[in-house]
Design a protein around this motif. Sequence first.
Motif: not given
Length: 280
Positions: A26-36, A264-268, A270-272, A276-280
């Motif tokens: 929902a915040d626009g990330f297309r990739g995820v990671e985590y510990l375990f 910080w991410l939006q200032r970089s 980053f396009a949410p 459907q995967g379309h830019p806002h």
Amino acid sequence: MPRFAANLSMLYNEHTFLDRFAAAAADGFRGVEYLFPYDFAAADIAQRLQDHGLQQVLFNAPPGDWAAGERGLACLPGREAEFRAGFAQALDYAQALNCPRIHVMAGLTPTGAERAALQATYEANLAWAADMAGTAGRDVLIEPINTRDIPGFFLNRQDEADRVVQAIGLPNLKVQFDLYHCQIVEGDVAMKIRQYLPTGRVGHFQIAGVPMRHEPDLGELNHPYLFGVIDEVSAACGWEGWVGCEYRPARGAVSGGTSAGLEWLQRSGFAPVDGQGHPH
């Protein structure tokens, strides 16, 4: 701009683990990671990835007894069978989640141990793991970690990690370059990006503010400048990896959860995107 992946072990802790996938998307990330992933069925995680259009970019191999303080097995003589069994489990999850990278934690240096023996065990385990992962089309990553966060961790510096990768000489063994750990241990982060990224031996980046491991714009590192360095060097050498956001939200802890601290991410740049995967 780098491709950013949300670390679901640290971000979105206001949600249960399986609900963090939707929050990140929902915040626009297309990739995820985590510990375990091992407390959850691979099929359940794979469904969340599919439902929200996410790519699993990284997770860790089993680290031993995490609750008892263990932080990896790779350097520990006598634990080779446990290491191999855990890595085999990680490969099964990587296959189910279509994850290209598995991070292998080095482990803690036992009191009184001979470093040469630990190094030999470490390199032998990594060579075996990289060989196994290669047949499955996966990369194995090693990460230098500062000894303030994890006292006694075996691998601490970028040059040490790069030497290990070169010594083993397998193309799918690479370094997980965490700018947070690098700044604490040795600094000179921008020049180390310029030094190591073009070698082809860096598989992944991670970021957090220094010294408190909060949002990247809180602290002493100039992340917009460093993102520019990554972009510049990547364009020159063809690197197409991810930057994992592995920090503890500070702003979100006060109000609004993780999403409230993403300015910080939006200032970089980053396009949410919408569902459907379309830019806002």
